[in-house]
Design an enzyme around this catalytic site. Sequence first.
Site, PDB file in Angstrom:
ATOM      1  CB  ILE A   1     -13.888  14.304  45.954  1.00 44.86           C
ATOM      2  CG1 ILE A   1     -14.418  15.270  44.893  1.00 44.86           C
ATOM      3  CG2 ILE A   1     -13.437  15.071  47.203  1.00 44.86           C
ATOM      4  CD1 ILE A   1     -15.603  16.094  45.328  1.00 44.86           C
ATOM      5  N   PRO A   2     -10.842  12.425  46.522  1.00 50.03           N
ATOM      6  CG  PRO A   2      -8.547  12.878  46.474  1.00 50.03           C
ATOM      7  CD  PRO A   2      -9.882  13.399  45.998  1.00 50.03           C
ATOM      8  CB  CYS A   3     -12.979  10.928  51.121  1.00 51.44           C
ATOM      9  SG  CYS A   3     -13.998   9.708  50.298  1.00 51.44           S
ATOM     10  CG  HIS A   4      -9.243   6.835  48.389  1.00 50.71           C
ATOM     11  ND1 HIS A   4      -9.947   7.595  47.471  1.00 50.71           N
ATOM     12  CD2 HIS A   4      -8.019   6.627  47.859  1.00 50.71           C
ATOM     13  CE1 HIS A   4      -9.178   7.823  46.419  1.00 50.71           C
ATOM     14  NE2 HIS A   4      -7.992   7.254  46.629  1.00 50.71           N
ATOM     15  NE  ARG A   5      -5.496  10.051  46.211  1.00 56.16           N
ATOM     16  CZ  ARG A   5      -5.671  10.737  45.094  1.00 56.16           C
ATOM     17  NH1 ARG A   5      -5.697  12.055  45.114  1.00 56.16           N
ATOM     18  NH2 ARG A   5      -5.801  10.101  43.938  1.00 56.16           N
TER      19      ARG A   5
END
Length: 158
Positions: free
Chosen positions: A123-127
Site C-alpha cells: 500500500i504505497p504510502c511512500h507515493r
Amino acid sequence: MYRSFESPIGKIFMTSDGESLSGLYFENQKFFPFFPKNLSDEIDLEIFDETINWLKIYFSGKNPDFTPQIKIESTEFQKQVLKYLQKIPFGKVETYENIAKNLKTSARAVGNAVARNPISIIIPCHRVIGANGKLTGYAGGIDRKKFLLDLESRSSEK
C-alpha cells in the site's frame, strides 16, 4: 505470526493472521507495533512466500502484476485513505492535499491515516508527498521514501 525479509533498505517484518498479510513494517519504523521477542520464532506461510516474491520483484525495479491478499484492521476512514493509496500508479506521486480534496477531508487527517499504514510499500504510502513537491513524513524514514520513489522513477522511465 511473523517472518522477516532483508531488503535493500533494511529488515522488513511481515505479520499475518495465517491467511492474509496484516502488516509489513520496516524495523524501527514509527508506529511499528510488532517487536519479536525471539527472531527464531519466524514461521513459513504461503502468504509470506507470496509477499517475499512480490518484494523481490518490486526491489528488482519492476511493478509486480499481483498483490498478496491483505487484511487491514483499522478505522473506516483509514481504510478509505488506504484504498485511495492503492490507486496511485507505480512511479507516480500524489499530494496529501489532493487526496484530502478528493476524500472531502483535511490534509492533516489524511496524513495521520497515511502515517499509520500497516502495509508499507504494497500500500504505497511512500507515493504521497507535500503540496510543494517536498518529501514529507514517512513512518519508515525519509531516506527510505526517497529510495522507493527513485526506484520507481528509474523503473517507469525504461
